[in-house]
Design an enzyme around this catalytic site. Sequence first.
Site, mmCIF file in Angstrom:
data_model
loop_
_atom_site.group_PDB
_atom_site.id
_atom_site.type_symbol
_atom_site.label_atom_id
_atom_site.label_comp_id
_atom_site.label_asym_id
_atom_site.label_seq_id
_atom_site.Cartn_x
_atom_site.Cartn_y
_atom_site.Cartn_z
ATOM 1 C CB THR A 135 -0.916 0.025 1.232
ATOM 2 O OG1 THR A 135 -0.101 0.015 2.412
ATOM 3 C CG2 THR A 135 -1.861 -1.168 1.237
ATOM 4 C CG HIS A 187 9.331 -4.814 3.027
ATOM 5 N ND1 HIS A 187 8.800 -5.696 3.932
ATOM 6 C CD2 HIS A 187 9.580 -3.681 3.705
ATOM 7 C CE1 HIS A 187 8.743 -5.128 5.114
ATOM 8 N NE2 HIS A 187 9.210 -3.901 5.008
#
Length: 173
Positions: free
Chosen positions: A33, A48
């Site tokens: 997001t 990530h």
Amino acid sequence: MIYLITGGVRSGKSRYAQNLALSLSANPVYVATAHIWDDDFAERVQRHKDDRGAAWINYEEERKVSSLPLEGQTVVIDCVTLWLTNLFEDSSHDITPAMETIQAEIDAIHHKAGTYIIVSNEIGMGIHGETVVARKFADMQGWTNQYIARLADTVILMVAGIPVIIKDEAGKR
């Protein structure tokens, strides 16, 4: 099924959520997001991405997560704090429309078949915000976490990489 994984910065939330998803599905979905604000944050996002392997189906969606084809899958949504930041910015720092939007999104996800592992932050456990906007955001984040926790089957607080189960309705079934 909804899991809420919450905790402080670098508490192990994302790693725990990813490992949980991989234990539940050979091909889990990852929904990022984040809006990339600067180079430092871009590096964090890349770390990530590098942590996830080829097994993952990846989506990047800053606002309308419920519009993605998530039905019936195991999904990690990472993270509420960044998602809420986007909505708060869109509302010119007005809590009411941002809260209405995030709650509608969470409700839509809650009504979809599948397993949703939602990652959030406990920003209210740190220092008190210096600005009105920071204090408003911390309040909104806390209210959003409470909202998700009420709907969640399992709530886990990550502390120093250790999961602490806060709620486990799923284990009672």
